[in-house]
Design an enzyme around this catalytic site. Structure first.
Site, PDB file in Angstrom:
ATOM      1  N   ASP A   8       0.881  -1.157   0.000  1.00 24.83           N
ATOM      2  CA  ASP A   8       0.000   0.000   0.000  1.00 24.83           C
ATOM      3  C   ASP A   8       0.931   1.224   0.000  1.00 24.83           C
ATOM      4  O   ASP A   8       2.120   1.098   0.309  1.00 24.83           O
ATOM      5  CB  ASP A   8      -0.866  -0.048   1.268  1.00 24.83           C
ATOM      6  N   LEU A   9       0.418   2.388  -0.364  1.00 22.37           N
ATOM      7  CA  LEU A   9       1.294   3.572  -0.436  1.00 22.37           C
ATOM      8  C   LEU A   9       1.152   4.483   0.805  1.00 22.37           C
ATOM      9  O   LEU A   9       2.079   4.625   1.598  1.00 22.37           O
ATOM     10  CB  LEU A   9       0.981   4.357  -1.714  1.00 22.37           C
ATOM     11  N   ASP A  10      -0.047   5.064   0.944  1.00 18.83           N
ATOM     12  CA  ASP A  10      -0.286   6.023   2.029  1.00 18.83           C
ATOM     13  C   ASP A  10      -0.244   5.323   3.388  1.00 18.83           C
ATOM     14  O   ASP A  10      -1.012   4.405   3.635  1.00 18.83           O
ATOM     15  CB  ASP A  10      -1.656   6.692   1.845  1.00 18.83           C
ATOM     16  N   THR A  16       1.197  10.444   4.075  1.00 15.13           N
ATOM     17  CA  THR A  16       0.441  11.498   3.402  1.00 15.13           C
ATOM     18  C   THR A  16      -0.803  11.893   4.193  1.00 15.13           C
ATOM     19  O   THR A  16      -1.468  12.867   3.841  1.00 15.13           O
ATOM     20  CB  THR A  16      -0.005  11.033   1.997  1.00 15.13           C
ATOM     21  N   LYS A  44      -8.499   6.727   6.470  1.00 14.40           N
ATOM     22  CA  LYS A  44      -7.316   5.978   6.009  1.00 14.40           C
ATOM     23  C   LYS A  44      -7.732   4.778   5.162  1.00 14.40           C
ATOM     24  O   LYS A  44      -8.543   3.966   5.597  1.00 14.40           O
ATOM     25  CB  LYS A  44      -6.475   5.516   7.209  1.00 14.40           C
ATOM     26  N   SER A 113      -2.525   0.573  -4.326  1.00 19.19           N
ATOM     27  CA  SER A 113      -3.038   1.726  -3.572  1.00 19.19           C
ATOM     28  C   SER A 113      -4.350   2.245  -4.161  1.00 19.19           C
ATOM     29  O   SER A 113      -4.547   2.199  -5.367  1.00 19.19           O
ATOM     30  CB  SER A 113      -1.997   2.857  -3.612  1.00 19.19           C
ATOM     31  N   ALA A 114      -5.207   2.783  -3.281  1.00 15.36           N
ATOM     32  CA  ALA A 114      -6.473   3.372  -3.731  1.00 15.36           C
ATOM     33  C   ALA A 114      -6.267   4.777  -4.288  1.00 15.36           C
ATOM     34  O   ALA A 114      -7.167   5.348  -4.903  1.00 15.36           O
ATOM     35  CB  ALA A 114      -7.448   3.437  -2.560  1.00 15.36           C
ATOM     36  N   LYS A 144     -10.893  -1.308  -1.400  1.00 15.07           N
ATOM     37  CA  LYS A 144     -10.595  -2.253  -0.316  1.00 15.07           C
ATOM     38  C   LYS A 144     -11.743  -2.168   0.686  1.00 15.07           C
ATOM     39  O   LYS A 144     -12.248  -1.067   0.895  1.00 15.07           O
ATOM     40  CB  LYS A 144      -9.274  -1.869   0.377  1.00 15.07           C
ATOM     41  N   GLU A 168       0.257  -3.369   4.662  1.00 19.95           N
ATOM     42  CA  GLU A 168      -0.885  -2.449   4.757  1.00 19.95           C
ATOM     43  C   GLU A 168      -1.000  -1.787   6.123  1.00 19.95           C
ATOM     44  O   GLU A 168      -0.698  -2.425   7.128  1.00 19.95           O
ATOM     45  CB  GLU A 168      -2.181  -3.244   4.560  1.00 19.95           C
ATOM     46  N   ASP A 169      -1.460  -0.532   6.163  1.00 21.95           N
ATOM     47  CA  ASP A 169      -1.675   0.134   7.459  1.00 21.95           C
ATOM     48  C   ASP A 169      -3.154   0.243   7.807  1.00 21.95           C
ATOM     49  O   ASP A 169      -3.482   0.631   8.927  1.00 21.95           O
ATOM     50  CB  ASP A 169      -1.058   1.541   7.459  1.00 21.95           C
TER      51      ASP A 169
HETATM   52  C1  G6P Z   1      -5.424   6.098   0.213  1.00 22.83           C
HETATM   53  C2  G6P Z   1      -5.486   6.950   1.470  1.00 22.83           C
HETATM   54  C3  G6P Z   1      -6.847   7.582   1.613  1.00 22.83           C
HETATM   55  C4  G6P Z   1      -7.217   8.337   0.345  1.00 22.83           C
HETATM   56  C5  G6P Z   1      -7.205   7.401  -0.853  1.00 22.83           C
HETATM   57  C6  G6P Z   1      -7.514   8.114  -2.173  1.00 22.83           C
HETATM   58  O1  G6P Z   1      -6.168   4.947   0.398  1.00 22.83           O
HETATM   59  O2  G6P Z   1      -5.207   6.164   2.605  1.00 22.83           O
HETATM   60  O3  G6P Z   1      -6.842   8.448   2.717  1.00 22.83           O
HETATM   61  O4  G6P Z   1      -8.501   8.919   0.464  1.00 22.83           O
HETATM   62  O5  G6P Z   1      -5.906   6.806  -0.947  1.00 22.83           O
HETATM   63  O6  G6P Z   1      -6.496   9.023  -2.435  1.00 22.83           O
HETATM   64  P1  G6P Z   1      -6.522  10.134  -3.585  1.00 22.83           P
HETATM   65  O7  G6P Z   1      -5.095  10.609  -3.632  1.00 22.83           O
HETATM   66  O8  G6P Z   1      -6.920   9.418  -4.864  1.00 22.83           O
HETATM   67  O9  G6P Z   1      -7.494  11.167  -3.196  1.00 22.83           O
HETATM   68 MG    MG Z   2      -2.754   3.099   3.651  1.00 24.68          MG
END
Ligand code: G6P
Ligand code: MG
Length: 227
Positions: A8-10, A16, A44, A113-114, A144, A168-169
């Site tokens: 996962d990224l964030d 972020t 999150k 990542s989402a 997810k 993943e967090d």
């Molecule tokens: C991740 C973060 C979320 C965020 C989502 C969409 O899953 O944990 O907090 O809302 O990405 O991010 P974006 O950059 O597309 O708004």
């Molecule tokens: Mg995350």
């Protein structure tokens, strides 16, 4: 035999959440209500539009679809103004070293990542080249805990789901990994993520050797990994 790791990224590679918080808080203030750090925790791993729905529920407000799209766009513009300025120093401690070690041992690496902003973030922190495959919010239709993002990542790598480990967090992210029939490593609080196969506080001081030992799963290290 484990052949790939999906990240996962964030909250895993970069923090972020603080920028999402500033941007969502600004929107809430404009709409006339308070948005707290505790509220931010609920966002999150949640997609942009679902995050907005939660925010409006907190404020007790209702808007048309068109108005909501405009709000999400405005929030994102402010968010992007922060992540545009990100530097490689903002990569969470130990992440780059861990990715390098995986590569050197021939383990394949994917992003799951989402976030639709994933390509820009990876570019700013100069980690794009570390990933053999990238699946982000631009290429998925299900959020997810649906396993789509990780299944697509495994497919791109040409690795069976049961031979993958997900880092993943978010609770929904660990659930997505389990729904994909993959091993899962939670990054953060064991009280929240204790249902993952393993929970670690972060990558600082972590190593592939520790992963193999603590996950209690067999790994396949092909000869000739990339440096
Ligand atoms: C991740 C973060 C979320 C965020 C989502 C969409 O899953 O944990 O907090 O809302 O990405 O991010 P974006 O950059 O597309 O708004
Ligand atoms: Mg995350």
């Amino acid at each position: 035999m484990i052949e790939a790791c999906l990240f996962d990224l964030d909250g895993v590679v970069v923090d972020t959440a603080k920028y999402h918080f500033i941007a969502w808080k600004a929107l809430a203030e404009e709409l006339g209500f308070e948005f707290t750090h505790a509220d931010n925790e609920r966002l999150k791993g949640v997609s942009r539009m679902s995050s907005l729905e939660i925010l409006l529920e907190i404020g007790g407000l209702k808007f048309s679809e068109q108005e909501k799209l405009a709000m999400a766009e405005k929030k994102n513009a402010l968010y992007v103004s922060y992540i545009e300025k990100m530097t490689p120093e903002e990569t969470l401690p130990g992440v780059k070293e861990f990715l390098q070690e995986l590569r050197s041992k021939g383990i394949r690496i994917a992003l799951g990542s989402a976030s639709k902003n994933s390509p820009m973030i990876l570019d700013r922190i100069q980690l794009t080249e570390m990933f053999d495959a990238i699946v982000d919010g631009n290429s998925i239709s299900e959020a997810k805990p649906n396993p789509e993002v990780f299944l697509k990542g495994a497919e791109k790598l040409g690795v069976s789901p049961e031979n993958c480990v997900v880092f993943e967090d978010a609770i929904a992210g660990i659930e997505a990994a389990q729904n994909a029939n993959m091993y899962s490593v939670g990054i953060g609080d064991p009280v929240l993520l204790g249902f993952a196969d393993l929970v670690i506080p972060g990558f600082d001081g972590f190593s592939v050797e520790k992963l193999v030992k603590e996950l209690k799963a067999p790994f396949l290290f092909p000869p000739g990994g990339k440096a």
